[in-house]
Design an enzyme around this catalytic site. Structure first.
Site, short mmCIF file in Angstrom:
data_model
loop_
_atom_site.label_atom_id
_atom_site.label_comp_id
_atom_site.label_asym_id
_atom_site.label_seq_id
_atom_site.Cartn_x
_atom_site.Cartn_y
_atom_site.Cartn_z
N ASP A 47 -51.26 -6.54 54.05
CA ASP A 47 -49.85 -6.35 54.39
C ASP A 47 -49.54 -4.87 54.61
O ASP A 47 -50.17 -3.99 54.03
CB ASP A 47 -49.02 -6.89 53.21
CG ASP A 47 -47.56 -7.08 53.56
OD1 ASP A 47 -47.28 -7.84 54.49
OD2 ASP A 47 -46.71 -6.47 52.88
N HIS B 148 -46.83 -1.83 47.85
CA HIS B 148 -45.67 -1.91 46.97
C HIS B 148 -45.80 -3.07 46.00
O HIS B 148 -46.65 -3.94 46.17
CB HIS B 148 -44.39 -2.07 47.81
CG HIS B 148 -44.43 -3.28 48.72
ND1 HIS B 148 -44.70 -3.18 50.08
CD2 HIS B 148 -44.24 -4.59 48.48
CE1 HIS B 148 -44.67 -4.38 50.62
NE2 HIS B 148 -44.40 -5.26 49.67
N GLU C 214 -51.87 -5.84 58.90
CA GLU C 214 -50.58 -6.04 59.58
C GLU C 214 -49.91 -4.70 59.79
O GLU C 214 -49.34 -4.13 58.86
CB GLU C 214 -49.67 -6.95 58.74
CG GLU C 214 -48.30 -7.14 59.36
CD GLU C 214 -47.14 -6.87 58.41
OE1 GLU C 214 -46.03 -7.30 58.71
OE2 GLU C 214 -47.32 -6.20 57.37
#
Ligand code: CA
Length: 601
Positions: free
Chosen positions: A234, A143, A263
């Site tokens: 991420d 994102h 993650e």
């Protein structure tokens, strides 16, 4: 991939670490900065010059890798988060992956980080490499940014994305079709939604667009070109596996040894999808399962105690290579260990455990100073206080320093099998064993305890606790009357004599053959180092767990030449089992390190 198993990673939220340059504090939008450091959603001043100034401190702590929160240029102004304005101080709201955020820079020119080789980033990474510290870049591919709040000084463009300052697209005017338009995730058990809908209102990239994939991969490769040694990725749960496989392949094409870990929030051995990700994505993973166990056992003092921790290690063979896990006791997305309830002594125990167990330990900044703020239970953002002191003599600092050295020197801590020697709710003892080297770690969270241990893989002799210098004797694998005071750790490290170093080292790793301790697995091949197909001279691997056999082989004569090899299992009374396929072929490099990871065929 070469994981950082010989290292300890230090993880800093850059804005909250050290302010090395007050000149950049206000950034493009002064409203997003709070000089009083009382508004936890605003910038507080930390920057890359500050990180550089503290590299000696990090090195003194024994850490040889640094993970920094994302450095990309962030959206300006403030975003409405539950009625309050939040800035991009945390780094996870990028608008330009090819620029450095201005709050981190030393001069306005630094933000065009790829237009010069003398930016604050270049100076920081040189400072790291000069000290033997590797740089872990935190990246976000899922994102960009949420909608801003114009009334709080933000510009309205959700998901505006730039290429070195040139506007490419935005969520509101998505001329390139780079964003999903599926709304927010509603059903967290629906894989398609988790991957293709928005997380917390963050504009969600559409990875099927080749233009987007080229942009993000080109950007990250530029950072690799600056000397970045590893990537922390991420929100990997929120993009499809095929994207990560392509991404990892391209990154490793640029740097074959690049260590990458992802993650998967709350991922680990209890989450099948995350295990599948770890085994198929080509990257390692943050070990939330171990973190949960440690938190329950040592911070919450839960009734199941060390059984919860041991359960996690008991499932290591679910992973193709448990060495690729990154371990931690807390991080920027959860309350700090002390906010949950741990005393300083319990923090020390948890650190001693991750510093001696499998994977690569990662220490959240300030843990070595017992830094914590318990407002709202220490939940985000109160888990990100400003670093307050730099005391190199706290018990935690001394412990990390001592055990980081053990990790650096002892191959059993880096790669060894994990063998339980004692387990109760309040006490846990294990050894780590690899090629004659051994590390014994013992922990007691209950009343003062005296233990007799047997089956310890240490040669007879007297050994000193790496933490206290207390001496104990080992005879015939027995340690008698080991004293373990309440809330203490005890660590013995023994390194077998080292083999002469070679210019080339091969690391063989074999998965997928369910073996047991006591069986033998060898690599046989057509070169002298592998015995020229003579099984008596083949290279024996070592048992790590039911799913992983490992061996590090120094290579001299065959360096730079092609080799052919196969794996063989020797089973007592059951004969030989060769891999059911023609040999593997490989052209060896002339020097360096090469990992050859295979699944049994
Ligand atoms: Ca600053």
């Amino acid at each position: 991939m070469r994981p950082f198993n010989d290292s300890v990673i230090y993880f800093a939220v850059v804005d909250r670490f050290h302010n090395g340059n007050p000149g950049n504090d206000r950034g493009r939008d002064p409203e997003a900065y709070d000089a009083s450091r009382s508004d936890w959603f605003k910038y507080w001043g930390g920057d890359l010059n500050g990180v550089t100034q503290k590299l000696d401190y990090i090195r003194e702590l024994g850490c040889s890798a640094v993970w920094l929160t994302p450095l990309f240029d962030q959206i300006d102004g403030l975003v409405d988060v539950e009625g309050r304005g939040m800035s991009g101080y945390h780094g996870y709201w990028a608008k330009d992956f090819k620029r450095l955020d201005e709050h981190l820079a030393d001069s306005p020119a630094d933000v065009r980080v790829f237009a010069s080789d003398n930016t604050v980033f270049d100076r920081m990474i040189k400072g790291m490499h000069d000290r033997g510290i590797r740089m872990v870049l935190d990246i976000v591919c899922n994102h960009s940014s949420p909608a801003h709040r114009p009334d709080l000084g933000g510009c309205p463009g959700k998901g505006e994305i730039y290429d070195d300052g040139k506007l490419l697209t935005s969520y509101e005017d998505d001329r390139l079709g780079w964003y999903h338009r599926n709304g927010g995730v509603r059903d967290w058990n629906n894989k398609a939604q988790v991957e293709g809908s928005e997380l917390c209102g963050l504009a969600d990239f559409n990875e099927t667009r080749i233009g987007y994939r080229n942009y993000i991969k080109d950007a990250i490769k530029l950072w690799l070109g600056k000397g970045v040694d590893a990537l922390r990725v991420d929100t990997v749960k929120h993009m499809p596996l095929w994207f990560w496989q392509e991404f990892v392949s391209d990154m490793r094409f640029a740097n074959p040894e690049l260590f990458i870990f992802g993650e998967w929030f709350m991922g680990g051995c209890y989450d099948d999808l995350s295990v599948n990700f770890a085994n198929r994505s080509g990257m390692g993973m943050l070990d939330f399962a171990l973190q949960r166990g440690l938190e329950d056992c040592l911070a919450r003092s839960a009734g199941q105690g060390f059984e919860l921790v041991d359960n996690v290690f008991g499932r290591d063979s679910l992973f193709d290579d448990c060495r690729h896990l990154v371990t931690f006791i807390d991080n920027h997305d959860m309350p700090r260990f002390m906010s949950v309830g741990a005393s300083p002594a319990r923090v020390d125990m948890a650190l001693a455990l991750i510093l001696t167990c499998r994977g690569t330990p990662c220490i959240y900044y300030g843990t070595e100073q017992y830094l914590h703020n318990d407002t709202n239970g220490g939940a985000d953002p109160y888990n990100r206080p400003m670093m307050e002191k730099w005391d190199t003599d706290t018990p935690a600092f001394r412990l990390v320093k001592k055990l980081a050295r053990v990790r650096r020197e002892n191959p059993a801590v880096q790669s060894g099998s994990h063998r339980r020697k004692h387990l109760s709710t309040d006490a846990y003892v294990y050894t780590r064993v690899y090629r004659g080297s051994c590390c014994l770690a013992a922990f007691n969270r209950g009343q003062d305890l005296t233990l007799d241990l047997e089956g310890i893989e240490l040669p007879d002799g007297v050994y000193k606790d790496a933490l206290s210098d207390r001496a104990v004797s080992v005879k015939n694998g027995r340690i008698e009357k080991l004293q373990l005071p309440r809330d203490s750790s005890f660590v013995i490290s023994y390194c077998a004599p080292v083999r002469p170093a070679a210019e080339l080292e091969l690391s063989f790793a074999l998965n997928g053959f369910r073996t047991a301790y006591g069986q033998r697995v060898k690599v046989t091949g057509n070169c002298p180092e592998l015995g020229n197909w003579d099984l008596d001279k083949a290279f024996p691997l070592e048992y790590i767990n039911d799913n992983l056999w490992l061996g590090h082989l120094p290579v001299k004569g065959s360096a730079g030449k092609p080799i052919a090899y196969k794996f063989v299992v020797e089973r007592d009374g059951d004969g030989l089992l060769y891999e059911n396929r023609p040999a593997h072929f490989r052209l060896l490099p002339k020097e360096g390190f090469l990992e050859l990871q295979h699944k049994w065929c």
